[in-house]
Design a protein around this motif. Structure first.
Motif, PDB file in Angstrom:
ATOM      1  N   MET A 211       0.825  -1.216   0.000  1.00 18.74           N
ATOM      2  CA  MET A 211       0.000   0.000   0.000  1.00 18.74           C
ATOM      3  C   MET A 211       0.862   1.270   0.000  1.00 18.74           C
ATOM      4  SD  MET A 211      -3.257  -1.089   2.296  1.00 18.74           S
ATOM      5  CE  MET A 211      -4.307   0.029   1.374  1.00 18.74           C
ATOM      6  N   TYR A 212       1.407   1.611  -1.148  1.00 12.48           N
ATOM      7  CA  TYR A 212       2.222   2.836  -1.263  1.00 12.48           C
ATOM      8  C   TYR A 212       2.266   3.307  -2.712  1.00 12.48           C
ATOM      9  CZ  TYR A 212       5.609  -0.966  -2.098  1.00 12.48           C
ATOM     10  OH  TYR A 212       6.236  -2.103  -2.541  1.00 12.48           O
ATOM     11  N   PHE A 213       2.593   4.595  -2.863  1.00 15.94           N
ATOM     12  CA  PHE A 213       2.641   5.185  -4.209  1.00 15.94           C
ATOM     13  C   PHE A 213       3.413   6.505  -4.153  1.00 15.94           C
ATOM     14  CE2 PHE A 213      -1.234   6.494  -2.029  1.00 15.94           C
ATOM     15  CZ  PHE A 213      -1.235   7.870  -2.177  1.00 15.94           C
ATOM     16  N   PRO A 214       3.977   6.938  -5.297  1.00 13.22           N
ATOM     17  CA  PRO A 214       4.696   8.222  -5.306  1.00 13.22           C
ATOM     18  C   PRO A 214       3.715   9.410  -5.349  1.00 13.22           C
ATOM     19  CG  PRO A 214       5.293   6.828  -7.213  1.00 13.22           C
ATOM     20  CD  PRO A 214       4.066   6.252  -6.595  1.00 13.22           C
ATOM     21  N   ILE A 215       4.143  10.501  -4.745  1.00  9.37           N
ATOM     22  CA  ILE A 215       3.418  11.776  -4.880  1.00  9.37           C
ATOM     23  C   ILE A 215       4.439  12.787  -5.395  1.00  9.37           C
ATOM     24  CG2 ILE A 215       2.211  13.644  -3.684  1.00  9.37           C
ATOM     25  CD1 ILE A 215       1.352  11.577  -1.573  1.00  9.37           C
ATOM     26  N   ILE A 216       4.122  13.430  -6.506  1.00  8.06           N
ATOM     27  CA  ILE A 216       5.025  14.456  -7.043  1.00  8.06           C
ATOM     28  C   ILE A 216       4.287  15.786  -7.012  1.00  8.06           C
ATOM     29  CG2 ILE A 216       6.308  15.247  -9.061  1.00  8.06           C
ATOM     30  CD1 ILE A 216       6.716  12.324  -9.809  1.00  8.06           C
ATOM     31  N   ILE A 217       4.902  16.744  -6.371  1.00  6.26           N
ATOM     32  CA  ILE A 217       4.301  18.078  -6.291  1.00  6.26           C
ATOM     33  C   ILE A 217       5.129  19.012  -7.161  1.00  6.26           C
ATOM     34  CG2 ILE A 217       3.630  19.976  -4.784  1.00  6.26           C
ATOM     35  CD1 ILE A 217       3.259  17.886  -2.573  1.00  6.26           C
ATOM     36  N   HIS A 218       4.457  19.590  -8.142  1.00  9.22           N
ATOM     37  CA  HIS A 218       5.134  20.450  -9.113  1.00  9.22           C
ATOM     38  C   HIS A 218       4.963  21.912  -8.703  1.00  9.22           C
ATOM     39  CE1 HIS A 218       5.413  17.042 -11.969  1.00  9.22           C
ATOM     40  NE2 HIS A 218       4.213  16.716 -11.506  1.00  9.22           N
ATOM     41  N   GLN A 219       6.055  22.673  -8.849  1.00 11.20           N
ATOM     42  CA  GLN A 219       5.986  24.106  -8.560  1.00 11.20           C
ATOM     43  C   GLN A 219       5.189  24.816  -9.641  1.00 11.20           C
ATOM     44  OE1 GLN A 219       7.346  25.843  -5.827  1.00 11.20           O
ATOM     45  NE2 GLN A 219       6.087  27.498  -6.669  1.00 11.20           N
ATOM     46  N   ASP A 220       5.450  24.434 -10.884  1.00  9.48           N
ATOM     47  CA  ASP A 220       4.693  25.002 -11.995  1.00  9.48           C
ATOM     48  C   ASP A 220       4.577  23.926 -13.061  1.00  9.48           C
ATOM     49  OD1 ASP A 220       7.126  24.942 -13.340  1.00  9.48           O
ATOM     50  OD2 ASP A 220       7.623  26.958 -12.675  1.00  9.48           O
ATOM     51  N   LYS A 221       4.110  24.295 -14.208  1.00  7.65           N
ATOM     52  CA  LYS A 221       3.807  23.271 -15.216  1.00  7.65           C
ATOM     53  C   LYS A 221       4.864  23.256 -16.315  1.00  7.65           C
ATOM     54  CE  LYS A 221      -0.985  23.395 -13.831  1.00  7.65           C
ATOM     55  NZ  LYS A 221      -1.077  24.496 -12.890  1.00  7.65           N
ATOM     56  N   THR A 222       6.117  23.322 -15.894  1.00  4.40           N
ATOM     57  CA  THR A 222       7.231  23.203 -16.832  1.00  4.40           C
ATOM     58  C   THR A 222       8.168  22.114 -16.332  1.00  4.40           C
ATOM     59  OG1 THR A 222       8.553  24.817 -15.617  1.00  4.40           O
ATOM     60  CG2 THR A 222       7.165  25.674 -17.390  1.00  4.40           C
ATOM     61  N   LYS A 223       9.130  21.748 -17.174  1.00  9.88           N
ATOM     62  CA  LYS A 223      10.073  20.702 -16.774  1.00  9.88           C
ATOM     63  C   LYS A 223      11.174  21.315 -15.912  1.00  9.88           C
ATOM     64  CE  LYS A 223       9.485  17.531 -20.700  1.00  9.88           C
ATOM     65  NZ  LYS A 223       9.225  16.232 -20.087  1.00  9.88           N
ATOM     66  N   THR A 224      10.788  21.738 -14.725  1.00  8.24           N
ATOM     67  CA  THR A 224      11.764  22.221 -13.752  1.00  8.24           C
ATOM     68  C   THR A 224      11.452  21.591 -12.406  1.00  8.24           C
ATOM     69  OG1 THR A 224      10.400  24.126 -13.171  1.00  8.24           O
ATOM     70  CG2 THR A 224      12.085  24.486 -14.835  1.00  8.24           C
ATOM     71  N   ALA A 225      12.492  21.395 -11.625  1.00  5.77           N
ATOM     72  CA  ALA A 225      12.311  20.902 -10.260  1.00  5.77           C
ATOM     73  C   ALA A 225      13.281  21.649  -9.378  1.00  5.77           C
ATOM     74  CB  ALA A 225      12.590  19.404 -10.191  1.00  5.77           C
ATOM     75  N   TYR A 226      12.784  22.264  -8.321  1.00  5.12           N
ATOM     76  CA  TYR A 226      13.606  23.033  -7.368  1.00  5.12           C
ATOM     77  C   TYR A 226      14.407  24.113  -8.112  1.00  5.12           C
ATOM     78  CZ  TYR A 226      12.758  18.536  -5.055  1.00  5.12           C
ATOM     79  OH  TYR A 226      12.181  17.385  -4.576  1.00  5.12           O
ATOM     80  N   GLY A 227      13.878  24.593  -9.227  1.00 10.07           N
ATOM     81  CA  GLY A 227      14.574  25.625  -9.994  1.00 10.07           C
ATOM     82  C   GLY A 227      15.536  25.088 -11.039  1.00 10.07           C
ATOM     83  N   TYR A 228      15.760  23.784 -11.052  1.00 11.57           N
ATOM     84  CA  TYR A 228      16.660  23.185 -12.054  1.00 11.57           C
ATOM     85  C   TYR A 228      15.831  22.726 -13.257  1.00 11.57           C
ATOM     86  CZ  TYR A 228      20.107  22.730  -8.265  1.00 11.57           C
ATOM     87  OH  TYR A 228      20.976  22.964  -7.229  1.00 11.57           O
ATOM     88  N   LYS A 229      16.359  23.001 -14.445  1.00 14.75           N
ATOM     89  CA  LYS A 229      15.688  22.520 -15.651  1.00 14.75           C
ATOM     90  C   LYS A 229      16.123  21.089 -15.946  1.00 14.75           C
ATOM     91  CE  LYS A 229      14.840  26.786 -18.055  1.00 14.75           C
ATOM     92  NZ  LYS A 229      15.172  27.681 -19.130  1.00 14.75           N
ATOM     93  N   TYR A 230      15.214  20.310 -16.504  1.00 18.51           N
ATOM     94  CA  TYR A 230      15.593  18.969 -16.943  1.00 18.51           C
ATOM     95  C   TYR A 230      14.879  18.654 -18.250  1.00 18.51           C
ATOM     96  CZ  TYR A 230      11.072  17.770 -14.819  1.00 18.51           C
ATOM     97  OH  TYR A 230       9.741  17.722 -14.501  1.00 18.51           O
ATOM     98  N   ASP A 231      15.399  17.652 -18.943  1.00 16.36           N
ATOM     99  CA  ASP A 231      14.783  17.246 -20.212  1.00 16.36           C
ATOM    100  C   ASP A 231      13.819  16.081 -20.026  1.00 16.36           C
ATOM    101  OD1 ASP A 231      16.279  19.005 -22.115  1.00 16.36           O
ATOM    102  OD2 ASP A 231      17.966  17.989 -21.162  1.00 16.36           O
ATOM    103  N   ARG A 232      14.201  15.157 -19.162  1.00 20.31           N
ATOM    104  CA  ARG A 232      13.371  13.972 -18.901  1.00 20.31           C
ATOM    105  C   ARG A 232      13.426  13.656 -17.424  1.00 20.31           C
ATOM    106  NH1 ARG A 232      12.883  11.402 -24.008  1.00 20.31           N
ATOM    107  NH2 ARG A 232      14.265  12.560 -25.392  1.00 20.31           N
ATOM    108  N   ASP A 233      12.388  12.999 -16.951  1.00 22.94           N
ATOM    109  CA  ASP A 233      12.410  12.599 -15.543  1.00 22.94           C
ATOM    110  C   ASP A 233      11.822  11.212 -15.381  1.00 22.94           C
ATOM    111  OD1 ASP A 233       9.850  13.973 -16.176  1.00 22.94           O
ATOM    112  OD2 ASP A 233       9.346  13.374 -14.137  1.00 22.94           O
ATOM    113  N   TYR A 234      12.378  10.522 -14.404  1.00 24.02           N
ATOM    114  CA  TYR A 234      11.916   9.170 -14.078  1.00 24.02           C
ATOM    115  C   TYR A 234      11.772   9.071 -12.568  1.00 24.02           C
ATOM    116  CZ  TYR A 234      13.166   7.924 -18.858  1.00 24.02           C
ATOM    117  OH  TYR A 234      13.232   7.873 -20.224  1.00 24.02           O
ATOM    118  N   THR A 235      10.708   8.424 -12.136  1.00 23.57           N
ATOM    119  CA  THR A 235      10.538   8.134 -10.711  1.00 23.57           C
ATOM    120  C   THR A 235      10.871   6.668 -10.506  1.00 23.57           C
ATOM    121  OG1 THR A 235       8.794   9.780 -10.484  1.00 23.57           O
ATOM    122  CG2 THR A 235       8.886   8.065  -8.801  1.00 23.57           C
ATOM    123  N   LEU A 236      11.887   6.411  -9.687  1.00 22.91           N
ATOM    124  CA  LEU A 236      12.279   5.030  -9.408  1.00 22.91           C
ATOM    125  C   LEU A 236      11.946   4.737  -7.943  1.00 22.91           C
ATOM    126  CD1 LEU A 236      15.749   4.862 -11.240  1.00 22.91           C
ATOM    127  CD2 LEU A 236      13.481   4.292 -12.144  1.00 22.91           C
TER     128      LEU A 236
END
Ligand SMILES: [Cu+2]
Length: 424
Positions: A211-236
């Motif tokens: 009984m578990y799952f990832p939660i991703i909270i986005h700051q905005d609707k672009t490919k950035t996380a914590y202010g860093y830009k990225y091209d692709r993302d994977y949740t492992l």
């Protein structure tokens, strides 16, 4: 957004992921074409770009994102063919919509997607209210007299700063969700980041049952996380599973000798590696777990783990990882690691910068071009499932050239001379 569009999109991405073994599509170009074909709005297109086509919640009239999660049980198939009983969260077929009360096994199979471990990611947005309703459908694949029948569940939003009423710890102060009942958690995320959700009733048994799952909270609707830009993302999502403990839970409702609990499967996104490289249940044939990237790209990996006592040690070959955030908080300054420790509940966000190989053929570890390298659990117990090595938490970087793939028979020319990497 119509669920059928997203369902279609998810399927398209999965098929594309499998097809990319041999073909190298221009992914962003394909995304744009598909979005045009479906007539997606700009906002919908932006969302697909940041969620990788994952299902998203429905927007209510007041702007809140609404999700309906259903707890149930069932079986997942491992890469060695074993069917393991699990408990978990699921949702309506093709959406997070409300499909009303779901009580019987027939209704579960007709209305809901099969249970997955971990279950699907919840994508939330900073400052945008979310209402997450948990429905307990009961237990449907257990012995009649098992103590696991009729159990209650909750969602604990691990890492989010929430008031106790929506924190999911049973009876502190809200009662857990009893069989055939529902409860709505309402929250507005304050911080972006990588988090996870899990049940907090009889936590040891319910979490380790799946009984578990990832939660991703986005700051905005672009490919950035914590202010860093990225091209692709994977949740492992690294996790442990004990098929024998789950079987005891299924049959009797009790796991004997919890202090001796031992995983027999070590998973990334619910799968193990297997010696059959084409097995559809292998980690490396899961488009969400096989790290496909092109030269010069920056890849964001959201690493997270849950389990009993195993500390995972993800280690990519050929690359260092730049750690940018721990447990959903941006670091004041990033640092580099090639082997991380990832204990139960932890999340580590890292960037992997894929070099331009054609211009950086300087060392053996840079490879002689784009290609496949592995990323595996360096705590080697996590590389052994059901007694077999290396059937554990191992995936691959499948890095592709944007231009020309180096052919071994063609001498590499550098500064006008044939280039021998062994001499450098
Ligand atoms: Cu539970």
């Amino acid at each position: 957004m119509k669920a059928s569009k997203l369902l279609g999109w998810t399927t398209a991405i999965m098929l594309a992921g499998i097809a990319t073994y041999t073909v190298m599509p221009d992914v962003s170009g394909e995304e744009a074409k598909q979005a045009e074909a479906w007539g997606l709005s700009q906002e919908e297109q932006e969302l697909i770009n940041v969620t990788n086509g994952d299902l998203i919640g429905d927007r209510a009239k007041d702007g809140a994102w609404e999700f309906h999660l259903y707890t149930t049980d069932g079986y997942i198939e491992m890469a060695n063919g074993e069917l393991v009983w699990v408990m978990g969260y699921t949702h309506a077929r093709g959406s997070f919509k409300d499909v009303g009360e779901v009580k019987t096994k027939e209704e579960v199979e007709r209305l809901l997607e099969p249970v997955k471990v971990p279950s699907d990611t919840l994508h939330l947005f900073v400052g945008e209210k979310a209402r997450i309703t948990l429905h307990n459908t009961g237990i449907h694949s257990c012995d009649e007299h098992s103590g696991i029948n009729h159990v209650a569940h909750t969602i604990h939003f691990h890492g989010l700063d929430l008031t106790p009423a929506v924190d999911g710890v049973p009876s502190l102060p809200v009662d857990p969700v009893l069989e055939h009942k529902a409860f709505t958690y309402e929250l507005t995320p304050q911080y972006e980041g990588s988090f996870l959700g899990h049940c907090h009733v009889d936590s040891f048994n319910h979490i380790l049952a799946g009984m578990y799952f990832p939660i991703i909270i986005h700051q905005d609707k672009t490919k950035t996380a914590y202010g860093y830009k990225y091209d692709r993302d994977y949740t492992l999502f690294f996790s442990e599973l004990s098929s024998t403990a789950n079987e005891q839970l299924q049959e009797t409702g009790i796991v004997h000798g919890l202090q001796d609990w031992k995983a027999d499967y070590f998973l990334i996104n619910g799968r193990t590696f297997t010696d059959n490289l084409y097995h559809p249940r292998s980690i490396i044939n899961d488009p969400r777990s096989r790290i496909v990237a092109y030269e010069d790209e920056t890849v964001l990996l959201r690493l997270m783990a849950i389990g009993a006592d195993h500390v995972f040690a993800p280690h990519p070959h050929g690359y260092h990882m730049e750690v940018i955030a721990l447990d959903g908080r941006k670091l004041k300054s990033s640092y580099e690691k090639d082997t991380l420790c990832l204990a139960s509940g932890e999340r580590v966000d890292v960037l992997v910068k894929i070099p331009h190989f054609a211009s950086q053929r300087k060392c053996m570890s840079c490879n002689l071009g784009a290609g496949i390298t592995i990323m595996h659990d360096h705590n080697l117990r996590g590389m052994v499932s059901t007694g077999k090595y290396p059937m554990g938490a191992l995936t691959i970087f499948d890095v592709r050239s944007k231009t020309k793939v180096a052919k071994p028979e063609e001498p590499l020319i550098k500064e006008g001379k044939p280039y021998n990497p062994l001499e450098h």
